[in-house]
Design a protein around this motif. Structure first.
Motif, PDB file in Angstrom:
ATOM      1  N   ARG A 314       0.819  -1.205   0.000  1.00 58.48           N
ATOM      2  CA  ARG A 314       0.000   0.000   0.000  1.00 58.48           C
ATOM      3  C   ARG A 314       0.863   1.269   0.000  1.00 58.48           C
ATOM      4  O   ARG A 314       0.506   2.252  -0.620  1.00 58.48           O
ATOM      5  CB  ARG A 314      -0.920  -0.062   1.231  1.00 58.48           C
ATOM      6  CG  ARG A 314      -1.957   0.996   1.380  1.00 58.48           C
ATOM      7  CD  ARG A 314      -2.844   1.201   0.189  1.00 58.48           C
ATOM      8  NE  ARG A 314      -3.837   0.189  -0.041  1.00 58.48           N
ATOM      9  CZ  ARG A 314      -4.796   0.303  -0.961  1.00 58.48           C
ATOM     10  NH1 ARG A 314      -4.908   1.388  -1.688  1.00 58.48           N
ATOM     11  NH2 ARG A 314      -5.648  -0.667  -1.151  1.00 58.48           N
ATOM     12  N   GLU A 319       2.355   1.430  -8.001  1.00 65.47           N
ATOM     13  CA  GLU A 319       1.264   0.732  -8.685  1.00 65.47           C
ATOM     14  C   GLU A 319       1.760   0.302 -10.051  1.00 65.47           C
ATOM     15  O   GLU A 319       2.363   1.090 -10.776  1.00 65.47           O
ATOM     16  CB  GLU A 319       0.047   1.649  -8.844  1.00 65.47           C
ATOM     17  CG  GLU A 319      -0.825   1.787  -7.607  1.00 65.47           C
ATOM     18  CD  GLU A 319      -1.561   0.522  -7.220  1.00 65.47           C
ATOM     19  OE1 GLU A 319      -1.892  -0.270  -8.108  1.00 65.47           O
ATOM     20  OE2 GLU A 319      -1.790   0.314  -6.006  1.00 65.47           O
ATOM     21  N   VAL A 323       2.844  -4.920  -8.557  1.00 66.51           N
ATOM     22  CA  VAL A 323       1.863  -4.898  -7.482  1.00 66.51           C
ATOM     23  C   VAL A 323       0.656  -5.744  -7.842  1.00 66.51           C
ATOM     24  O   VAL A 323       0.099  -6.460  -7.006  1.00 66.51           O
ATOM     25  CB  VAL A 323       1.464  -3.450  -7.168  1.00 66.51           C
ATOM     26  CG1 VAL A 323       0.289  -3.413  -6.229  1.00 66.51           C
ATOM     27  CG2 VAL A 323       2.643  -2.735  -6.559  1.00 66.51           C
ATOM     28  N   ARG A 324       0.284  -5.707  -9.090  1.00 68.67           N
ATOM     29  CA  ARG A 324      -0.844  -6.544  -9.511  1.00 68.67           C
ATOM     30  C   ARG A 324      -0.511  -8.013  -9.298  1.00 68.67           C
ATOM     31  O   ARG A 324      -1.330  -8.783  -8.811  1.00 68.67           O
ATOM     32  CB  ARG A 324      -1.163  -6.305 -10.981  1.00 68.67           C
ATOM     33  CG  ARG A 324      -2.027  -5.077 -11.180  1.00 68.67           C
ATOM     34  CD  ARG A 324      -2.536  -5.013 -12.584  1.00 68.67           C
ATOM     35  NE  ARG A 324      -3.507  -6.089 -12.836  1.00 68.67           N
ATOM     36  CZ  ARG A 324      -4.195  -6.167 -13.970  1.00 68.67           C
ATOM     37  NH1 ARG A 324      -4.007  -5.311 -14.943  1.00 68.67           N
ATOM     38  NH2 ARG A 324      -5.053  -7.127 -14.148  1.00 68.67           N
TER      39      ARG A 324
ATOM     40  N   GLN B 733      -9.820  -7.170 -10.265  1.00 66.84           N
ATOM     41  CA  GLN B 733      -8.979  -5.977 -10.446  1.00 66.84           C
ATOM     42  C   GLN B 733      -9.515  -5.084 -11.558  1.00 66.84           C
ATOM     43  O   GLN B 733      -9.523  -3.863 -11.447  1.00 66.84           O
ATOM     44  CB  GLN B 733      -7.542  -6.398 -10.736  1.00 66.84           C
ATOM     45  CG  GLN B 733      -6.839  -6.889  -9.477  1.00 66.84           C
ATOM     46  CD  GLN B 733      -5.365  -7.123  -9.701  1.00 66.84           C
ATOM     47  OE1 GLN B 733      -4.856  -6.940 -10.799  1.00 66.84           O
ATOM     48  NE2 GLN B 733      -4.670  -7.522  -8.657  1.00 66.84           N
TER      49      GLN B 733
END
Lengths: 536, 742
Positions: A314, A319, A323-324, B733
């Motif tokens: 976080r 991002e 991170v995904r 997502q």
């Protein structure tokens, strides 16, 4: 008529019935949950209530004393039949008996009927005949029996102390044996000074041990001299050693208040007592203790790991694709079947790390494994891995809910990222982090499958904590409430007699888990409300 | 301010950043690591077997005339021996070929000349002497601890005579075979030049007073119109006799009756009349190994046939040779088969039909071989007297993709099948490790559970998010989340010990309620049409519907419970389970898929419900308002507008619920019979992958085939849930990017 049809068509077209059907789905879902809890409550709460004993006279002239368990229609559909717990397993062979209602001629509740809870063979239902104290047989009242029991209890208490001493002594002897193994492995000869002291220790300990054993044999024999003679409902005599009697009560002669007190005492025994009769009676203390230890050790690992990972995701990670992928990985960790974690724990922790520890630090004990077998540490680590995602998700959610202004304000005042994190963000997110931790603990309390292959046992000989150095014995096997349910419900030789205990354990476990998760969800919802002003 | 302070703060910041980043990355690696580790454990299942040439040497003291009749080696590949025509066992060191000692045997009659010798079982040698007598010798290796020399361990050997057979009266046979069973029953088969085929059986007569007299019977075996006998073999206990002919027939006798040996069948094994050159029995004495003149190697066992009774059938075809097979022999350790022809030696495994390893000496020709009793080594002898010792590493010969997933014809089975039966008490058991019934069980349980859970969870979520009053929503949502926390061991226990007996007792009522609940709902909806016109009742439609409908459901179930037994009496003669069995042949198993559907459904509902409800609630209010403003009814709005927008979330919830059901262990472990059957019936249980691991892993020896296979099932479970969860997460997502966070 035409308008009714038209109305009806419209009613269907706008889908009003579907609303009702979806309402019905919700109703069914909630009903199943209510039924589940109700079944557990109904079966679990009544177990310790000192229900009345019936004495029945049957058509064939025989007498039966028992506690009514349930009534249901007979197999052929005419009339009802009742299930009685008739106890006296050592005399009748069975604990339970089905009796057709039309077989019963007379039914009474005699006040003098006793229930004896015994160390072995389950309960005994019957009446007191006489006492055999110091070899002399004389008629006795219930009060006399109580008095005699108190006297015997004192002796057995002394015996228990002796047994504790014996356990300590045998533990020390085991330590000495291991030490000797180590010395021999190192190649020390008998003439070395270490070996000589060791052998001296051994001799003195051996002597002490033998004395203790002698004392124990004598005292046990003494404690088992006093007996009492009982008769069952049909008049057959049964001599029972007083030391084998755990508790005596007359359920038909108790007032409601006395019953309440009795019930409360039973609950206390459940929480602090040791299990008896292959876990189907007595207390749950080792299982509760094992569960608590497991949760505690697991939290030590999963809490910091989870929080750090969430902070990274976080606050630190940019991002992007990485991170995904991490998020996908975290969610996958949460979705991996628990049994796969179990098998991972077995392959990696036990046979991998545990085996290496053994060959590095305890080569003299091989092939007997020390850490290379299931134990509390490995089970905790396995569960820690399993619950890390729960902590990550909750912590991330909590951090995400903190408005951006808070961070910006902190940076504007010149604090570093780490200072912002420690002084502003973590305190604000603490309810969320707590939520995650509590949810993880609840999950660990209820998870059984991975434990079954990483070190849980049905009866652990010793608790993971005791007075012997190093006090925490993380290599030991342990007991667990969830496994306790599986074990006594499915592996015990007498499932019917074990049922009450399973339901009590279930009730306890459900209460623990429900309270923990309710608190967690309450905390989370409260936190959500606190920050909603900031998000939009 | 103090610059040292700043320095410290910045350093802390850097350290923290570093630690946190490492911690975060560790999470990704742990997922990958878990997969890699469990895959690594299961990987050796598929590794090719390995052979390693340990030593090669020329036999010393070998003269041309003493032909070597048999070879042998101990299980550690240390001491080997050879048997020559003078009845001398010459032991030698397998590493260097240096001779150790010799032990001599002679026949009971004192003959010192051997005609032939054959090896069977674990180092048993059947020696045929030139006077026609036969002895069975067993070479025993045993550990010896030298007390004088600090207990140094060495392996010593001796020869034990297990049995001896007198020469036949008839004359010298061309071919002889003899066996002795553990209880001393001796069987001798002789084939004479004249074509006479004779069996001699000697056994203790059974009598009431302990051991009786020893009786001996001799019989001529009728061959019938078949070719010449070219190969024969007997089971190690001497009860079964097989003979192969020059025209491709196999004859099978049952020798268990000493009075009358019985020719059970004569089967034409090969239609092209090729000669059968070698016969032997696979370890366990059930399957027959057949080697033929065209180099084919196959295994056979009798299968019950409707017309012919038991008929020898070709079961497995193993990798063959280019030239006629000279000898076939079983591994003394598992179901592997060794075949030997001019082009070398080949080892294959019967069950998996896998070719494991092969040997040849290049230019030299192998003339004899011996295998160690643990199946981990082979020594070969060439026509030039060269001995090679090979160490074999074949950890999992019985595993192949075919045995794991395909249909396999196991010994004593009537047909090829998928079966999981990992172990039995005996050593010669053929492990049945087919994962197909387990995967089937997993999918079956999951299917029925989803069938029950999916509609309830999704429609329940729709109602909660769209129609229920907010104050109810504030209670229902956490209540369902708490439901998700109920340990599955509790659900499983209740399902098995409370629900299963209940449903078994009132199966009729259960089916009746499946009809009555929808009927009651329909009826009440119809009645509601009239009632809704009354003003105070109209209020119910503002999010109280589920409360009003609850008593209707309870009533329907109650009526079903009351009417059920009567209906069962009237329609099915009082017992629905018996009726089911009589009419459809389905056996009712008390712990079946109905129980699993309820129990696992109950465990999965909260998960799907929560995610579906979240995604439905997160559809922007403006969309809903617009739809309602355009005149759509509240259901039309939900069905046509909100549901499509929320569908990815619902899909994700379904996927995650599916993943949970696939991996659920305790419920299925407790509430099914755990029998690995392939039957879609809802009245049967099953054995899913997860419960199978829990049941079998405590008994699986570390690094054995079963252990690795169980890790493989864990990999399959992992991959199944990995795919499902990844798809769900990617969908989520996407959704998150579309509608903001939730």
């Amino acid at each position: 008529m035409a308008t009714t049809t038209k109305n009806m068509n419209k009613y269907w077209r706008v889908g009003e019935p579907m609303v009702w059907l979806s309402g019905a789905s919700l109703a069914i879902t909630l009903l199943t949950a209510v039924i589940l809890l109700a079944v557990i409550m109904m079966n679990g709460l009544g177990v310790f209530w000192p229900a009345e004993l019936h004495r029945l006279e049957l058509k064939d002239g025989s007498q039966v004393a028992g506690r009514l368990m349930k009534t249901e229609p007979t197999v052929d559909g005419n009339g009802l039949r009742r299930q009685y717990k008739i106890a006296n397993r050592d005399m009748y062979g069975l604990d339970f008996r089905w009796i057709d209602e039309n077989q019963i001629v007379r039914q009474a509740k005699p006040k003098q009927l006793l229930v004896l809870e015994r160390i072995e063979h389950g309960d005994f239902y019957g009446e007191l005949q006489s006492l055999v104290i110091n070899g002399a047989r004389h008629r006795g009242s219930l009060a006399d029996l109580d008095e005699a029991l108190t006297a015997v209890n004192k002796e057995t208490d002394g015996l228990k102390e002796l047994e504790d001493k014996l356990n300590d002594a045998s533990y020390q002897m085991e330590q000495l044996r291991l030490k000797e193994l180590k010395y021999r492995y190192k190649g020390l000869a008998d003439s070395d000074s270490e070996m000589i002291t060791l052998n001296q220790d051994k001799v003195s300990l051996d002597k002490e041990f033998r004395q203790l054993i002698d004392l124990q044999t004598r005292q046990t024999a003494r404690a088992r001299e006093d007996k009492a003679v009982f008769t069952d409902v049909s008049g057959t005599e049964k001599e029972i050693v007083l030391a084998d009697i755990f508790q005596v009560y007359t359920p038909n002669n108790m007032s409601a208040g006395e019953k309440m007190v009795f019930y409360a005492a039973k609950l206390v025994e459940l929480l602090v007592g040791e299990p008896r009769e292959s876990n189907t009676e007595g207390g749950l203390f080792p299982a509760i203790f094992g569960t608590v230890m497991l949760i505690f050790v697991m939290s030590l690992f999963s809490f910091p790991l989870g929080v750090i990972a969430a902070i990274y995701l976080r606050e630190y990670a940019k991002e992007g694709v990485v991170v995904r992928i991490v998020r996908i990985a975290v969610n996958n960790l949460a979705g991996i079947p628990s049994i796969v974690y179990g098998i991972f724990g077995l392959g990696f922790f036990i046979y991998g790390i545990g085996h290496s520890i053994d060959s590095f630090f305890f080569p003299e004990r091989m092939p007997t494994p020390t850490f290379g077998t299931g134990g509390l540490l490995w089970a905790s680590l396995t569960l820690a891995l399993l619950t890390v995602p729960v902590v990550i998700v909750s912590t991330e959610e909590a951090l995400g809910a903190i408005p951006r202004e808070m961070r910006e304000g902190s940076y504007a005042l010149g604090s570093t990222k780490f200072q912002t994190l420690v002084r502003i963000l973590l305190p604000m997110a603490s309810p969320g982090i707590m939520t995650g931790l509590i949810l993880a603990m609840a999950r660990a309390a209820g998870e059984v499958a991975p434990l079954m292959i990483t070190g849980v046992v049905k009866l652990a000989p010793a608790l993971p904590i005791d007075g012997n150095f190093p006090f925490f014995h993380l290599d030991r096997k342990f007991m667990h409430l969830g496994f306790h349910i599986y074990d006594i419900g499915f592996q015990s030789p007498n499932v019917e007699a074990a049922k009450p205990m399973v339901f009590v354990t279930t009730l306890l476990l459900v209460l623990i888990v429900l309270i923990m998760s309710s608190v967690a969800i309450y905390l989370r919802n409260k936190m959500k409300k606190r920050y909603t002003f900031g998000t939009f | 301010m103090n610059p040292a302070f700043f320095k410290k703060v910045k350093r802390n910041d850097r350290i923290a950043k570093w630690i946190i980043t490492v911690g975060g990355m560790a999470i990704i690696f742990s997922v990958v690591f878990i997969l890699i580790l469990i895959a690594k454990v299961s990987l050796p299942l598929f590794l090719a077997p390995d052979k390693d040439l340990r030593a090669e040497f020329q036999l010393e003291h070998k003269t041309a005339e003493d032909k070597i009749l048999a070879l042998g080696v101990d299980e550690y590949l240390e001491t080997g021996y050879r048997l020559d025509q003078t009845g001398t066992f010459r032991f030698f060191n397998v590493h260097y070929g240096s001779p150790l000692d010799t032990l001599e045997v002679s026949s009971e009659t004192g003959s010192r000349r051997l005609v032939t010798a054959r090896t069977y079982g674990r180092l048993n040698h059947m020696l045929v002497w030139d006077d026609g007598s036969v002895t069975i010798e067993h070479v025993k290796f045993y550990p010896f601890f030298d007390e004088k020399n600090d207990n140094v361990r060495s392996i010593r050997h001796r020869i034990e005579r297990l049995a001896s057979f007198a020469a036949p009266d008839y004359g010298l046979p061309v071919e002889t075979m003899a066996r002795v069973s553990d209880d001393g029953r001796q069987v001798r088969i002789d084939l004479f030049r004249s074509g006479e085929f004779q069996v001699t059986i000697a056994e203790e007569e059974e009598s009431l007073f302990g051991a009786g007299d020893r009786i001996e019977e001799m019989h001529q075996l009728e061959l019938g119109a078949v070719g010449d006998v070219t190969a024969m073999t007997m089971s190690t206990d001497g009860l079964k006799l097989y003979a192969g002919t020059s025209t491709g027939e196999i004859l099978r006798w049952d020798l268990s009756d000493i009075e009358a040996p019985l020719l059970k069948e004569t089967t034409r094994a090969f239609t092209d009349q090729r000669e059968i050159t070698a016969l032997n029995m696979v370890f366990g004495d059930i399957s027959l190994i057949v080697g033929d003149e065209q180099g084919g190697v196959s295994t056979w066992f009798p299968v019950r046939d409707a017309d012919f009774g038991w008929k020898l059938t070709r079961i497995h075809e193993l990798q063959g040779h280019t030239q006629a097979v000279q000898d076939v022999s079983p591994s003394p350790h598992d179901k592997s088969v060794i075949s030997f022809a001019a082009d070398g030696i080949k080892i294959s495994h019967m069950t998996s039909e896998r070719f494991l390893v092969g040997f040849d000496h290049g230019a030299e020709r192998i003339v004899d071989f011996a295998q160690s009793t643990r199946g981990n080594g082979v020594i070969t002898l060439s026509d030039h007297g060269t001995v090679q010792s090979w160490k074999l590493d074949i950890p999992h010969p019985e595993i192949s993709l075919k045995t794991l997933f395909g249909k396999v014809w196991y010994e004593s089975y009537p047909e090829p099948t998928w079966a999981w039966q990992s172990s039995a008490g005996t050593d010669d058991y053929e492990p049945k490790l087919s994962l197909t019934p387990l995967i089937f069980g997993t999918l079956k349980g999951t299917f029925y559970a989803m069938l029950f859970a999916l509609p309830l969870a999704i429609f329940g979520a729709i109602y909660t998010s769209q129609f229920a009053r907010p104050k109810f929503k504030a209670i229902i949502k956490p209540a369902v989340e708490v439901m998700a926390a109920i340990p599955t061991v509790i659900i499983g226990f209740l399902a098995a010990l409370w629900l299963a007996p209940l449903i078994e007792r009132s199966l009729g009522s259960m089916f009746l309620s499946l009809i009555l609940i929808p009927a009651a709902l329909m009826l009440s909806i119809l009645l509601w049409q009239g009632a809704r016109k009354v003003t105070p009742l109209k209020q119910v439609e503002r999010g109280y519907e589920f409360l009003v409908i609850t008593p209707v459901i309870v009533m329907a179930v109650a009526i079903a419970a009351v009417l059920g037994p009567g209906l069962e009496n009237w329609l099915f003669g009082g017992d629905l389970k018996q009726w089911l069995f009589n009419e459809t042949g389905t056996r009712y198993d008390p712990r079946n898929c109905i129980i699993i559907a309820f129990a696992m459904g109950f465990a999965v509902i909260p998960i799907i419900f929560t995610i579906a409800e979240d995604s439905l609630s997160n559809v922007p209010q403006s969309i809903k308002a617009a739809s309602l403003a355009l005149g759509a009814s509240r259901w039309q709005t939900v069905w046509r507008v909100i549901l499509p927008s929320a569908s990815p979330g619902i899909f994700a919830g379904t996927m995650i619920g599916f993943g949970r059901a696939v991996g659920e262990t305790m419920i299925v472990l407790m509430a099914t019979g755990n029998t690995a059957i392939m039957d879609l019936s809802i009245f049967n249980g099953m054995r899913p992958l997860s419960a199978n691991i829990a049941v079998e892993i405590p008994e699986a020896p570390v690094d054995g085939s079963l252990y690795r296979t169980l890790f493989l099932t864990a990999v399959i479970l992992f991959v199944m849930t990995f795919i499902v969860n990844t798809v769900a997460e990617i969908v989520r997502q996407r959704l998150r990017a579309k509608y903001g966070r939730f």
